[in-house]
Write a protein that holds these residues in place. Structure first.
Motif, PDB file in Angstrom:
ATOM      1  N   ASP A 278       2.024  10.082  -1.765  1.00  0.00           N
ATOM      2  CA  ASP A 278       3.402  10.459  -2.108  1.00  0.00           C
ATOM      3  C   ASP A 278       4.228   9.257  -2.537  1.00  0.00           C
ATOM      4  N   LEU A 279       3.568   8.135  -2.747  1.00  0.00           N
ATOM      5  CA  LEU A 279       4.210   6.899  -3.165  1.00  0.00           C
ATOM      6  C   LEU A 279       5.236   6.412  -2.155  1.00  0.00           C
ATOM      7  N   ARG A 280       4.938   6.624  -0.903  1.00  0.00           N
ATOM      8  CA  ARG A 280       5.735   6.028   0.166  1.00  0.00           C
ATOM      9  C   ARG A 280       5.038   4.756   0.624  1.00  0.00           C
ATOM     10  N   LEU A 281       5.844   3.777   0.990  1.00  0.00           N
ATOM     11  CA  LEU A 281       5.272   2.508   1.416  1.00  0.00           C
ATOM     12  C   LEU A 281       4.598   2.685   2.766  1.00  0.00           C
ATOM     13  N   VAL A 282       3.336   2.287   2.864  1.00  0.00           N
ATOM     14  CA  VAL A 282       2.569   2.383   4.106  1.00  0.00           C
ATOM     15  C   VAL A 282       2.463   1.025   4.775  1.00  0.00           C
ATOM     16  N   ARG A 283       2.204   0.033   3.980  1.00  0.00           N
ATOM     17  CA  ARG A 283       2.008  -1.296   4.545  1.00  0.00           C
ATOM     18  C   ARG A 283       2.360  -2.335   3.494  1.00  0.00           C
ATOM     19  N   THR A 284       2.985  -3.412   3.914  1.00  0.00           N
ATOM     20  CA  THR A 284       3.307  -4.518   3.022  1.00  0.00           C
ATOM     21  C   THR A 284       3.074  -5.825   3.755  1.00  0.00           C
ATOM     22  N   ASN A 285       2.981  -6.882   2.991  1.00  0.00           N
ATOM     23  CA  ASN A 285       3.003  -8.179   3.651  1.00  0.00           C
ATOM     24  C   ASN A 285       4.448  -8.508   4.024  1.00  0.00           C
ATOM     25  N   ALA A 286       4.644  -9.516   4.810  1.00  0.00           N
ATOM     26  CA  ALA A 286       5.960  -9.761   5.416  1.00  0.00           C
ATOM     27  C   ALA A 286       6.987 -10.265   4.421  1.00  0.00           C
TER      28      ALA A 286
ATOM     29  N   LEU B 189       0.858  -1.178   0.000  1.00  0.00           N
ATOM     30  CA  LEU B 189       0.000   0.000   0.000  1.00  0.00           C
ATOM     31  C   LEU B 189       0.894   1.227   0.000  1.00  0.00           C
ATOM     32  N   PHE B 190       0.677   2.109  -0.984  1.00  0.00           N
ATOM     33  CA  PHE B 190       1.420   3.358  -1.078  1.00  0.00           C
ATOM     34  C   PHE B 190       0.483   4.515  -0.758  1.00  0.00           C
ATOM     35  N   ASP B 191       1.047   5.540  -0.141  1.00  0.00           N
ATOM     36  CA  ASP B 191       0.250   6.747   0.070  1.00  0.00           C
ATOM     37  C   ASP B 191       0.305   7.607  -1.176  1.00  0.00           C
TER      38      ASP B 191
ATOM     39  N   ALA C  27      -2.725   0.683  -4.257  1.00  0.00           N
ATOM     40  CA  ALA C  27      -2.449  -0.690  -3.842  1.00  0.00           C
ATOM     41  C   ALA C  27      -1.809  -1.419  -5.020  1.00  0.00           C
ATOM     42  N   ALA C  28      -0.756  -2.129  -4.731  1.00  0.00           N
ATOM     43  CA  ALA C  28      -0.026  -2.836  -5.780  1.00  0.00           C
ATOM     44  C   ALA C  28       0.235  -4.263  -5.341  1.00  0.00           C
ATOM     45  N   PHE C  29       0.195  -5.173  -6.324  1.00  0.00           N
ATOM     46  CA  PHE C  29       0.478  -6.582  -6.100  1.00  0.00           C
ATOM     47  C   PHE C  29       1.685  -6.958  -6.952  1.00  0.00           C
ATOM     48  N   PHE C  30       2.681  -7.562  -6.305  1.00  0.00           N
ATOM     49  CA  PHE C  30       3.902  -7.985  -6.991  1.00  0.00           C
ATOM     50  C   PHE C  30       3.960  -9.506  -6.992  1.00  0.00           C
ATOM     51  N   THR C  31       4.232 -10.070  -8.163  1.00  0.00           N
ATOM     52  CA  THR C  31       4.402 -11.517  -8.277  1.00  0.00           C
ATOM     53  C   THR C  31       5.755 -11.792  -8.919  1.00  0.00           C
TER      54      THR C  31
ATOM     55  N   MET D 275       9.320  -9.334 -12.184  1.00  0.00           N
ATOM     56  CA  MET D 275       8.047  -9.349 -11.472  1.00  0.00           C
ATOM     57  C   MET D 275       6.957  -8.781 -12.364  1.00  0.00           C
ATOM     58  N   THR D 276       5.714  -9.173 -12.026  1.00  0.00           N
ATOM     59  CA  THR D 276       4.553  -8.528 -12.623  1.00  0.00           C
ATOM     60  C   THR D 276       3.896  -7.674 -11.556  1.00  0.00           C
ATOM     61  N   ILE D 277       3.492  -6.480 -11.932  1.00  0.00           N
ATOM     62  CA  ILE D 277       2.854  -5.566 -11.000  1.00  0.00           C
ATOM     63  C   ILE D 277       1.452  -5.269 -11.500  1.00  0.00           C
ATOM     64  N   SER D 278       0.496  -5.364 -10.577  1.00  0.00           N
ATOM     65  CA  SER D 278      -0.890  -4.957 -10.834  1.00  0.00           C
ATOM     66  C   SER D 278      -1.243  -3.925  -9.775  1.00  0.00           C
ATOM     67  N   ALA D 279      -1.763  -2.786 -10.202  1.00  0.00           N
ATOM     68  CA  ALA D 279      -1.999  -1.682  -9.263  1.00  0.00           C
ATOM     69  C   ALA D 279      -3.333  -1.019  -9.561  1.00  0.00           C
ATOM     70  N   PHE D 280      -3.968  -0.496  -8.492  1.00  0.00           N
ATOM     71  CA  PHE D 280      -5.208   0.264  -8.639  1.00  0.00           C
ATOM     72  C   PHE D 280      -5.234   1.350  -7.566  1.00  0.00           C
ATOM     73  N   ARG D 281      -6.041   2.356  -7.820  1.00  0.00           N
ATOM     74  CA  ARG D 281      -6.088   3.516  -6.930  1.00  0.00           C
ATOM     75  C   ARG D 281      -7.045   3.259  -5.774  1.00  0.00           C
ATOM     76  N   LEU D 282      -6.726   3.805  -4.599  1.00  0.00           N
ATOM     77  CA  LEU D 282      -7.555   3.701  -3.395  1.00  0.00           C
ATOM     78  C   LEU D 282      -8.181   5.057  -3.085  1.00  0.00           C
ATOM     79  N   ARG D 283      -9.500   5.052  -2.823  1.00  0.00           N
ATOM     80  CA  ARG D 283     -10.225   6.271  -2.457  1.00  0.00           C
ATOM     81  C   ARG D 283     -10.934   6.065  -1.123  1.00  0.00           C
ATOM     82  N   ASP D 284     -11.118   7.159  -0.386  1.00  0.00           N
ATOM     83  CA  ASP D 284     -11.873   7.114   0.872  1.00  0.00           C
ATOM     84  C   ASP D 284     -13.343   6.861   0.555  1.00  0.00           C
TER      85      ASP D 284
END
Length: 977
Positions: free
Chosen positions: A145-153, A141-143, A234-238, A215-224
């Motif tokens: 400003d494209l800073r990492l907010v949360r990732t899986n381990a 999850l990026f904010d 939100a981005a998914f890396f495989t 890697m393949t990246i799939s990303a979409f925008r998050l709104r309140d």
């Protein structure tokens, strides 16, 4: 309905739930707008009513009362909408004051939500919860400003990635170019809201930018969900590195299958192999072939012979350290079949077990290939670079990062050692490496001492069996690597690989089992490793043999530089697969080369030399077959010395191409030379040749046992030809020519003009039995005749007149009058189109000469036997003038015999001519058409010995018909000056 859980808040977590305030008796005191929307009741309609009246089934109230607890109360019920339909909901009861476990509690807040909304909420919670626990896919999850907010381990569990990514930008730990590409995609998603799905990117960290991960990246925008404001991306890396590499290997194999074998040239095939491997697999590639392969022969594969490997092709960013041509590595153990294998074993024989397990610096595969990490085999002052898993742990501990290719197991984050533990592991790894280096050094010293002792005991050879095996080739030309073919023990019947050493029957290196596994190659290690490291910056090398039909043809070797990760076992398997295909392609090219060499040798044996120099003319020629790949065709030319210093120039063209046309051409050329030796006139020679072609056609049309129909048809297609026959006499400058369907020759006069001689071409050979006409002319001294085949003027781009005009222009540009003829024919045809010629091209240039007046003498004699004595005096005087006193006696006898026979049997007048033209030629002409015949006289015969004496006193003699009778000629070699 189920009991509430402290860790869950199924209703209050929903946005805008329906709410109501109840008293201790369950009477509705308050009613929210959301509750009015849920049940269709306004606040004044709901307030004052018992809550049980809102239930679709009043029995549900008793069940709800039984499940409440002193701390929380939640469940599921079905309410009745004002319109009459049922509304399933989930609820949660919260006490507003007093003791929630007492019945007389003052007030209760009841929150409810429609059950479908709750189910969606629960699914969302389960999805997001499990998503962050996936270990095969990275979730980030990026904010804004494209800073990492949360990732899986387990996101990017690679070298150089910080353990805590929160607050970092991608550029903080990724290669700048890779981070810029990723952030560009994420920024576009954040700006437009467009989905990015399955975008392939390359991920490299700053600490380890070598190979990276795909890697393949799939990303979409998050709104309140409340105000619609941007939350982030939100981005998914495989990780698809294995898939990409497998795809790249498959693409490389397909590319190799498409490219290799396109050409039947050995050099081109080697070059194609290097272009397939670079940059698809390596940074630099080199192909070495055994010298016999280059000439179409098979290398010796009996395990006893040596052969040189010649570097045929090199491809890469910097190929200067690996020039093409022969190379010398004279101290390689020739019985090991591969210098790389010898190097890997010679560096450290004690690590053989680790190597076989794939944990050391080198690995072998089942097809004889080998991969070596040059950094791990590097030695400096007897110390060996760290190798093995312990050394990898040491490097990991020192850098404080994760292993480069460590897989991300689920529990890695929890099991990662603390910094103090990593430091202790690093110290332990360092101690193990030092102990290992000391043991290796002691083992190497012991092996060296054993070899020295063995060398002294064998008579001071110093190198044992290896030095003896290479005693004859160790000083070969620079650039040659002398290796031996693989011994039978190296490859089983199924092609599986075995040890590269030439051991005993039990598999040991010596019959008694006392030999060290690497002792035979230790002397070669320094030189071989120096060669393997000859590429600046190379850190990894692979080699694989080029096999075909069980024969070792050569080797292909590839290097990688610091810009790529080292080769692995899968890379070696790929190289061996490509090498297997390349080996077949090289073998096909080798077999074709052998066949072509045989065909070209046949063609050349049937044609005269390109340059000839006789008394009458100087000639130069060129031949270009339409089948350039095979190098054979049906065109031919010839320069035939005739009697009396004359010369015959011949150019012919057989119908068809290939070996059959070449064979037919050989038969016709032989027939022409035979007829020319009989000194027949040009028109008569073509008549005899026409009869021969007709006979060949009849033979071809008849059924011949042992020959298939296809071969018979091919023979028929090749019968039929055109021919131009020209004779020139340097004494008179007279030229006679006849043509059988052949283009006229071009004449370059001494004044520089070029013209085509007008002649009646007559029908081609084998078409009819019509007579052939001759054309006679006198050539000025220094003239140049150009004889050619129709392939030079008929190339399918215009009519014959245009082709002849172009040939005239070419001859003018060549300036044949003032330049040596050598090389001129090729210059004339050098700018022909490089595409396949529609017909063979032959060009023969002949510069004619005239004998000086002082080199010839002629007399006309009457038919009087009394003049024979005076004739001898005339001959003696002329020979004295020429300084040929040694030939006076034999020449007088020859002239006396020939003139006497002419006067006795033919009458007069008799012409006598002496010619000095490299040999002494004596001619006697008479008006009779009767040919003389030499016979062996019996002891009782009084005559019949004249021609026999003439034949014994001269080197050659013969007779030819003329228009006024015949001429008998003899030749005597001139004495050495």
């Amino acid at each position: 309905m189920r009991r509430a859980d402290k860790t869950e808040d199924p209703v209050s977590a929903l946005s805008d739930p329906a709410g109501a305030v109840l008293d201790a008796h369950g009477t509705v005191l308050g009613w929210t707008d959301e509750a009015a929307t849920l049940l269709g009741l306004a606040g004044d309609q709901a307030c004052g009513r018992p809550v049980t009246s809102l239930l679709a089934d009043r029995d549900q109230w008793r069940q709800a009362l039984r499940t409440r607890t002193p701390t929380a109360w939640e469940g599921r019920v079905v309410l009745r909408h004002a319109a009459g339909h049922e509304v399933p909901v989930v609820f949660r009861v919260l006490p507003l004051g007093g003791d929630a476990g007492r019945v007389d509690a003052a007030r209760y807040l009841v929150l409810a939500a429609a059950r479908p909304a709750y189910e969606r909420w629960r699914q969302d919670i389960a999805f997001s919860h499990e998503l962050f626990f996936q270990d095969r896919m990275g979730v980030v999850l990026f904010d804004v400003d494209l800073r990492l907010v949360r990732t899986n381990a387990h996101l990017l569990w690679y070298t150089g990635v910080p353990s805590d990514l929160a607050g970092h930008r991608l550029g903080d730990f990724l290669f700048p170019e890779d981070a810029a590409v990723l952030e560009r995609h994420l920024a576009e998603v954040l700006r437009t809201g467009d989905l990015r799905l399955g975008v392939e990117v390359l991920i490299r960290t700053r600490e380890d930018p070598r190979g990276g991960r795909h890697m393949t990246i799939s990303a979409f925008r998050l709104r309140d969900p409340h105000d619609g404001g941007l939350v982030g991306v939100a981005a998914f890396f495989t990780d698809i590195t294995d898939h990409v590499r497998a795809r790249q290997r498959l693409d490389l194999l397909h590319h190799a299958a498409a490219v290799l074998g396109e050409s039947l040239s050995i050099i081109r095939t080697c070059e194609d192999l290097t272009t397939v491997l670079v940059p698809g697999l390596a940074d630099l590639a080199a192909v070495d072939l055994a010298d016999p392969v280059l000439i179409g022969e098979e290398p010796a594969h009996d395990g006893e012979h040596l052969f040189a490997l010649r570097r045929m092709a090199v491809a890469g960013a910097d190929g200067s350290p690996l020039p093409t041509g022969p190379m010398t590595l004279g101290s390689i153990d020739t019985h090991r079949a591969t210098d790389i294998a010898a190097a890997a074993e010679a560096v450290d024989g004690s690590r053989a077990e680790a190597v076989s397990r794939g944990g050391g610096r080198a690995e072998r595969a089942g097809r004889g290939g080998l991969v070596a990490d040059l950094r791990r085999t590097a030695t400096a002052d007897g110390a060996q670079a760290p190798t093995g898993a312990a050394d990898a742990a040491e490097g990991e501990a020192a850098s404080g990062t994760r292993p480069a290719d460590a897989g991300p197991p689920a529990a890695r984050a929890a099991d990662e050692p603390a910094p103090a533990e990593r430091q202790a592991a690093a110290r332990a790894a360092g101690k193990r490496a030092a102990d290992r280096q000391e043991a290796d050094r002691q083992a190497a010293d012991q092996r060296k001492a054993d070899q020295q002792a063995a060398g002294e005991g064998a008579g001071g050879t110093g190198g044992g069996a290896t030095a003896g095996a290479l005693a004859d080739v160790g000083t070969g030309a620079r650039g040659e690597r002398w290796v031996g073919p693989e011994t039978p023990g190296q490859h089983g019947a199924d092609g599986s690989g075995d040890s590269y050493g030439s051991g005993g029957a039990d598999g040991s290196d010596s019959a008694d089992g006392s030999g060290d596994a690497s002792a035979g190659a230790s002397d070669a290690s320094d030189e071989v490793l120096a060669w393997a490291r000859s590429v600046p910056g190379a850190h990894s090398v692979m080699t694989a043999p080029l096999h075909a039909r069980g024969i070792l043809l050569g080797r292909v070797t590839v290097w990688r530089t610091e810009a790529l990760e080292p080769f692995d076992a899968e890379d070696l398997t790929l190289l061996e697969e490509v090498a297997a295909r390349a080996g077949l392609a090289v073998d096909n090219a080798r077999r074709y080369t052998r066949e072509r060499r045989a065909a070209v040798k046949l063609q050349r044996s049937l044609l005269p030399p390109a340059l000839t120099d006789v008394v009458a003319a100087e000639t130069a020629s060129v031949y270009l077959p339409t089948d350039a790949a095979r190098g054979v065709g049906g065109d031919w030319f010839d320069v035939i010395p005739l009697s009396s210093a004359r010369v015959a120039l011949v150019v012919g063209d057989v119908v068809g191409h290939g070996l059959q046309a070449t064979a037919t051409m050989g038969r016709l050329r032989t027939a022409v030379r035979t007829l020319a030796d009989l000194d027949v006139d040009p028109e008569e020679l073509l008549t005899h040749l026409d009869d021969l072609v007709l006979q060949l056609t009849v033979e071809a049309d008849s059924d011949r046992p042992g020959i298939e129909d296809g071969a018979s048809n091919s023979l028929t297609d090749s019968v039929g030809a055109s021919c131009l026959y020209v004779t020139y006499d340097p004494v008179t400058g007279h030229c006679v020519m006849a043509s059988a369907g052949h283009p006229p020759p071009a004449l370059i006069s001494p004044d520089g003009s070029v013209r085509f001689i007008e002649l009646d071409p007559g029908p081609p050979l084998g078409v009819s039995s019509l007579p052939f006409d001759i054309t006679e002319l006198d050539l000025p001294p220094g003239s140049v005749l150009a004889l050619y085949t129709d392939g030079l003027v008929e190339r399918g781009t215009g009519d014959v007149d245009e082709g002849m005009a172009e040939l005239r222009a070419r001859l003018l540009r060549a300036d044949a009058l003032h330049r040596p003829l050598a090389g001129l024919p090729r210059e004339v045809v050098t700018d022909l189109p490089p595409s396949r010629l529609p017909d063979d091209v032959t060009l023969l240039l002949a510069r004619t000469r005239m004998l000086p007046e002082g080199d010839r003498a002629a007399w006309t004699l009457a038919a009087d036997p009394a003049l024979v004595a005076g004739t001898r005096e005339l001959v003696a005087g002329q020979l004295a003038e020429w300084g040929l006193h040694e030939l006076t006696f034999t020449t007088e006898l020859v002239v006396s015999e020939l003139v006497t026979n002419a006067i006795r049997y033919a009458g007069g007048p008799v012409e006598l001519r002496l010619i000095r033209a490299g040999v002494l030629i004596c001619e006697v002409s008479d008006p009779s058409s009767t040919q003389p015949r030499m016979r062996r006289a019996r002891a009782t015969d009084e005559g019949g010995r004249g021609l026999y004496l003439v034949a014994q006193l001269t080197s050659r003699w013969g007779s030819r018909y003329t228009r006024h009778g015949k001429t008998i000629w003899t030749e005597q070699p001139l004495p050495d000056v």
